[in-house]
Design an enzyme around this catalytic site. Sequence first.
Site, PDB file in Angstrom:
ATOM      1  N   HIS A 185       0.822  -1.210   0.000  1.00 60.96           N
ATOM      2  CA  HIS A 185       0.000   0.000   0.000  1.00 60.96           C
ATOM      3  C   HIS A 185       0.860   1.265   0.000  1.00 60.96           C
ATOM      4  O   HIS A 185       0.571   2.218  -0.696  1.00 60.96           O
ATOM      5  CB  HIS A 185      -0.930  -0.019   1.212  1.00 60.96           C
ATOM      6  CG  HIS A 185      -2.000   1.013   1.161  1.00 60.96           C
ATOM      7  ND1 HIS A 185      -3.084   0.921   0.327  1.00 60.96           N
ATOM      8  CD2 HIS A 185      -2.145   2.180   1.836  1.00 60.96           C
ATOM      9  CE1 HIS A 185      -3.863   1.980   0.490  1.00 60.96           C
ATOM     10  NE2 HIS A 185      -3.317   2.762   1.394  1.00 60.96           N
ATOM     11  N   TYR A 218       4.435   0.192  -2.804  1.00 58.96           N
ATOM     12  CA  TYR A 218       4.200  -0.206  -4.201  1.00 58.96           C
ATOM     13  C   TYR A 218       5.247  -1.208  -4.693  1.00 58.96           C
ATOM     14  O   TYR A 218       5.771  -1.081  -5.800  1.00 58.96           O
ATOM     15  CB  TYR A 218       4.212   1.041  -5.104  1.00 58.96           C
ATOM     16  CG  TYR A 218       3.052   1.966  -4.881  1.00 58.96           C
ATOM     17  CD1 TYR A 218       1.856   1.778  -5.566  1.00 58.96           C
ATOM     18  CD2 TYR A 218       3.129   3.022  -3.982  1.00 58.96           C
ATOM     19  CE1 TYR A 218       0.768   2.620  -5.369  1.00 58.96           C
ATOM     20  CE2 TYR A 218       2.039   3.868  -3.763  1.00 58.96           C
ATOM     21  CZ  TYR A 218       0.879   3.663  -4.459  1.00 58.96           C
ATOM     22  OH  TYR A 218      -0.190   4.495  -4.255  1.00 58.96           O
ATOM     23  N   HIS A 275     -10.473   2.736  -1.191  1.00 52.83           N
ATOM     24  CA  HIS A 275     -10.651   2.366   0.213  1.00 52.83           C
ATOM     25  C   HIS A 275     -11.483   1.097   0.253  1.00 52.83           C
ATOM     26  O   HIS A 275     -12.524   1.025   0.890  1.00 52.83           O
ATOM     27  CB  HIS A 275     -11.293   3.504   1.018  1.00 52.83           C
ATOM     28  CG  HIS A 275     -10.440   3.944   2.157  1.00 52.83           C
ATOM     29  ND1 HIS A 275     -10.938   4.440   3.338  1.00 52.83           N
ATOM     30  CD2 HIS A 275      -9.100   3.931   2.310  1.00 52.83           C
ATOM     31  CE1 HIS A 275      -9.940   4.739   4.150  1.00 52.83           C
ATOM     32  NE2 HIS A 275      -8.809   4.448   3.557  1.00 52.83           N
ATOM     33  N   HIS A 277     -10.777  -2.349   1.134  1.00 51.31           N
ATOM     34  CA  HIS A 277     -10.856  -3.244   2.290  1.00 51.31           C
ATOM     35  C   HIS A 277     -11.499  -2.587   3.502  1.00 51.31           C
ATOM     36  O   HIS A 277     -12.327  -3.212   4.166  1.00 51.31           O
ATOM     37  CB  HIS A 277      -9.473  -3.822   2.606  1.00 51.31           C
ATOM     38  CG  HIS A 277      -9.096  -4.939   1.666  1.00 51.31           C
ATOM     39  ND1 HIS A 277      -7.939  -5.655   1.781  1.00 51.31           N
ATOM     40  CD2 HIS A 277      -9.747  -5.457   0.600  1.00 51.31           C
ATOM     41  CE1 HIS A 277      -7.890  -6.570   0.813  1.00 51.31           C
ATOM     42  NE2 HIS A 277      -8.969  -6.456   0.093  1.00 51.31           N
ATOM     43  N   ARG A 318      -7.821  15.444   1.585  1.00 52.64           N
ATOM     44  CA  ARG A 318      -6.575  15.982   2.166  1.00 52.64           C
ATOM     45  C   ARG A 318      -5.428  15.932   1.157  1.00 52.64           C
ATOM     46  O   ARG A 318      -4.607  16.839   1.121  1.00 52.64           O
ATOM     47  CB  ARG A 318      -6.213  15.219   3.452  1.00 52.64           C
ATOM     48  CG  ARG A 318      -7.135  15.527   4.612  1.00 52.64           C
ATOM     49  CD  ARG A 318      -6.580  15.023   5.941  1.00 52.64           C
ATOM     50  NE  ARG A 318      -6.469  13.576   6.001  1.00 52.64           N
ATOM     51  CZ  ARG A 318      -7.477  12.740   6.214  1.00 52.64           C
ATOM     52  NH1 ARG A 318      -8.708  13.194   6.373  1.00 52.64           N
ATOM     53  NH2 ARG A 318      -7.285  11.440   6.246  1.00 52.64           N
ATOM     54  N   GLN A 349     -10.180   3.299  10.182  1.00 51.28           N
ATOM     55  CA  GLN A 349     -10.210   4.582  10.864  1.00 51.28           C
ATOM     56  C   GLN A 349     -11.644   5.093  10.975  1.00 51.28           C
ATOM     57  O   GLN A 349     -12.539   4.637  10.286  1.00 51.28           O
ATOM     58  CB  GLN A 349      -9.385   5.622  10.097  1.00 51.28           C
ATOM     59  CG  GLN A 349      -8.041   5.162   9.618  1.00 51.28           C
ATOM     60  CD  GLN A 349      -8.115   4.524   8.235  1.00 51.28           C
ATOM     61  OE1 GLN A 349      -9.159   4.108   7.787  1.00 51.28           O
ATOM     62  NE2 GLN A 349      -6.959   4.444   7.581  1.00 51.28           N
ATOM     63  N   GLU A 355      -3.417   5.506  12.258  1.00 51.83           N
ATOM     64  CA  GLU A 355      -3.940   6.187  11.066  1.00 51.83           C
ATOM     65  C   GLU A 355      -5.138   7.044  11.450  1.00 51.83           C
ATOM     66  O   GLU A 355      -6.091   7.195  10.673  1.00 51.83           O
ATOM     67  CB  GLU A 355      -4.277   5.163   9.979  1.00 51.83           C
ATOM     68  CG  GLU A 355      -3.025   4.519   9.411  1.00 51.83           C
ATOM     69  CD  GLU A 355      -3.250   3.575   8.233  1.00 51.83           C
ATOM     70  OE1 GLU A 355      -4.368   3.525   7.692  1.00 51.83           O
ATOM     71  OE2 GLU A 355      -2.286   2.879   7.862  1.00 51.83           O
ATOM     72  N   ASP A 412      -5.455   7.379 -12.043  1.00 55.04           N
ATOM     73  CA  ASP A 412      -5.991   6.023 -12.137  1.00 55.04           C
ATOM     74  C   ASP A 412      -5.978   5.342 -10.780  1.00 55.04           C
ATOM     75  O   ASP A 412      -5.225   5.700  -9.893  1.00 55.04           O
ATOM     76  CB  ASP A 412      -5.216   5.179 -13.163  1.00 55.04           C
ATOM     77  CG  ASP A 412      -3.739   5.077 -12.821  1.00 55.04           C
ATOM     78  OD1 ASP A 412      -3.337   5.461 -11.714  1.00 55.04           O
ATOM     79  OD2 ASP A 412      -2.970   4.611 -13.685  1.00 55.04           O
ATOM     80  N   ASN A 436      -3.146   5.365  -7.821  1.00 54.25           N
ATOM     81  CA  ASN A 436      -3.123   4.520  -6.642  1.00 54.25           C
ATOM     82  C   ASN A 436      -3.252   3.070  -7.105  1.00 54.25           C
ATOM     83  O   ASN A 436      -3.933   2.793  -8.084  1.00 54.25           O
ATOM     84  CB  ASN A 436      -4.307   4.944  -5.750  1.00 54.25           C
ATOM     85  CG  ASN A 436      -4.652   3.952  -4.667  1.00 54.25           C
ATOM     86  OD1 ASN A 436      -5.770   3.479  -4.614  1.00 54.25           O
ATOM     87  ND2 ASN A 436      -3.722   3.630  -3.804  1.00 54.25           N
TER      88      ASN A 436
END
Lengths: 748, 232
Positions: A51, A54, A97, A99, A118, A243, A315, A500, A538
């Site tokens: 994550h 990479y 996001h 999972h 953010r 989170q 996190e 992407d 990502n």
Amino acid sequence: MTITLRDPEVTADVVAAHGITTDEYEQICTLLGRDPNLTELGVFSLMWSEHCGYKHSRARLADLPSSGPRVLQGPGENAGAIDIGDGLAIVFKMESHNHPSAVEPYQGAATGVGGILRDVFTMGARPIALLNSLRFGELDDPHVRYLFRHVVAGIGDYGNCVGVPTVGGEVVFDNAYRGNPLVNAMCVGLLAQDDLTRGFASGPGNAVYVLGASTGRDGIHGASLLASAELGDDTAESRPTVQVGDPFTEKLLLEATLELIGSGVVIGIQDMGAAGLTSSSSEMATRAGTGIELDISLVPRREPAMSAYEVLLSESQERMLVVADPHRESELMTIADKWDLPCTRIGSVTDDGVWRVFEGHDEVCAIPVEALTEAVPKYVREVEPPAYLAPLHAWSPDPGWLDDIDPLTALTTLIAAPSLANKRWVFEQYDHHVRTATVIGPGADAALLAIKGTKRGLALTIDGNGRYVYCDPYRGGALAVAEAARNLTAVGATPLAITDCLNFGNPEKDDIYYQFVEALRGVGDACRALDTPVVSGNVSFYNQSSAGAVYPTPTIGMIGLLQDIEKRVPPGRAAAGDRLLLVGADGAHLGGSSLLKEVLGQVTGRPPAVDFEAERTSAKAIRALNDAGLIGSCRDIGDGGLAVAAAELMFGLGADLGVELETSDDSDLHGVLFGEDSARYLVTVTDQDLVKATQLLAELEVMHRTCGRVVASAAYDIVGVGLVDRGTLEDLWRNAIPNAMQLSESNR
Amino acid sequence: MSKVSIGVVRFPGTNCDQDVFDAVADIELARPVWLWHKETNLQDVKGVVLAGGFSYGDYLRAGAIARFSPIMEEVIRFASDGGPVLGICNGFQILTEAELLPGALMRNNRLTFVCRPQRLRVEARDTPFTRRYAHRQIVSFPVAHAEGSFAADASVIERLEDEGRVVFRYVDERGGNGPDANPNGSMNDIAGVINKVGNVLGLMPHPDRAMHEMVGSADGRGIFEGLVETAA
């Protein structure tokens, strides 16, 4: 085993529980010249996770085109930026996001929106739009309905509260996503180019501050254990890694950040996203070629007795890391106070290239910065095509195989399939008007925003087709880009650049890795051919559950520009008597199509090849027609082919109007109606403009034919085949999702 | 002629502040002025607008915390002295919490946020805010809220109706009261109400989002023109 956060011993079991291989552990020891302690191990496990690091994708991502005359910031920053003229820039990025949303749909989706907001405002841009791309299993499954309902609510509640309009997106339902939904969120921001701010921890001696929310135990190991591993059957136990979002604090943080950047106090700033304080501080130091020193005993906590490990790996949301000149600290604090946000100095920039963490006087970590970022292992391997592809590609139906399929029945089935049906149930839950710049909102091919103070319009879309990519990874990747470009072209815009989000299964498996590599090659070739560089993105791997991997699903977020917003092509600008014009060739290709999937229940064949030259030519033709003032309305032809495009066009017209669709002679009826061949659009022109329009198309050497007309009776008529009442068709289209969700009222 | 100052209040979490500011600035004779929630000085404004959003995150209850902010004491005094006050969406919620308007805004009956274009009928044009509209004119302002279902005791509703204080009512696309008219379950399809004196108006739909045809409607201009004319 579970990780005991206070376990002082770094044993082989502890290393394995952190998702670090034996080889990787040896590399870590070499980089440090010693064994890591438990806190350092936790830090490596995050920074070397897929994550954050990479490691399976970085080498391949380097092949994507990422430069161009308009690119101000390419991949590697918090978000990409492009020049749109007049000294203005657009900053944008998309992130997954998946999972977290599978485990806790409301908070998972909400914090996905928070994180992407953010990433954009940390660059100094004011967020002006959100979009999203969602994939779920089929709605007959109560758990899928639960996920769908709460993901939509989470996205809406977060963006609505912060006051950023959600202007577009897509939702697809397919059992391939049953065990692992996809939740991709995209944010677009606007700024004066001079305000573009980057995440640099520059200038040894400068101070490091944490701005915003306090730090708690939420989201520990979100990036490593949740995002970088397959979903097991015990997902509920992973909830503590998700989170919790607070959009009100986000709104304050947004205003405070933009005010701080405007004041010139900020030297560098970065969101504390995945891997929190650890990743933000080490990435900022890497970019600036500096070191950083933090005392985590100074970090404001919301829970007692947190260990260094927990503070570094938390996190907790709505936090920023700010680097500023300590002599201007009072200016910084005044702005933070104005927005009622805590701001605390926790360290300094150093010149020794070491990421050093103290807890009071005790040094708890000392790691060369580059060991956390640049030294992340990069895995590349060559793999063979998976065995499942050959039979799909060998698919060739018998002559007459569709004779039993009545076109009108097929159309009504397609229109009522939740993936193709009207998405009002979804987008009415999103504020799409706030900021009063939304000229074309959700439901059209693309969204269009006015850029206030200029004549320009900004067009936005998200597109992707996992079924295509599954059936042919290269073609599918290229088609996703081509379809996104068509979306923008259909509202009158010229595509500029993409972000992407690459959603795949476990890359350690050869089949998945092949899908990833080939899809990426398709995306890259299409971006080069269509002149849309990739400026941010990502990668989301490990999207698989006990039911298997999801369809390989690269989603493409594309932005485009309209020099004069008065030249937009609005939905529904047509009157009775107007002619329908097919720009591009007649359809014929049914491999991988919606007709096969939704009507026949088959996922087979190859999706259509992408002819880049044809894409460029047909898009150019649409812009030429529009410049000449000849287009009434326009739809690109995608899922469901010409028949579905004509129906969607009709639904945008006045309630008393209908369409008459003419199929061409001597061709295959189902291919013409439902073929998903690329590079095609359906437009309306007035009767008196028809000659001019067809002449222009002939000059541009673009295939075209008149394919029907808008009529004053509310019906959908396929000439020579039969007709269906518009109201009937429209009710099916509008009510498919509400009806499916109604069934679930008893098990909300 | 000098411009008329109209105050736009910013609470933490207000997010339609810029939209309202722009809407006021669009009116020829008006000059928008920011009013920060921590201030106690209304800077001699002649009218006040409470914009939409999520003041204080709508935590506890929409508008419940904002009413206790320093600026609200001054807004309440301004309203008591007869100054025109307009509350839009979250602003309407704050006005009911501050008891400048009756009733309460409850969670939508559909239990979800609703954002859509919305038709309204102007039910009272003898107010400072609606004098620009024709009697029973149908206008289109977008709605965007999760807690917009107007509720009050039967006696309060009856009094509002009898005294002609229901200023806007939700209607459907055809201007009637069909099943699609009411987006949130409001009693009597009430979208906006005015106080007894006639200087404080609250409504859930957003006239600030209906200032230009390009974004779907310019019907909202009338409210701001009326406010500025009254304040002048």
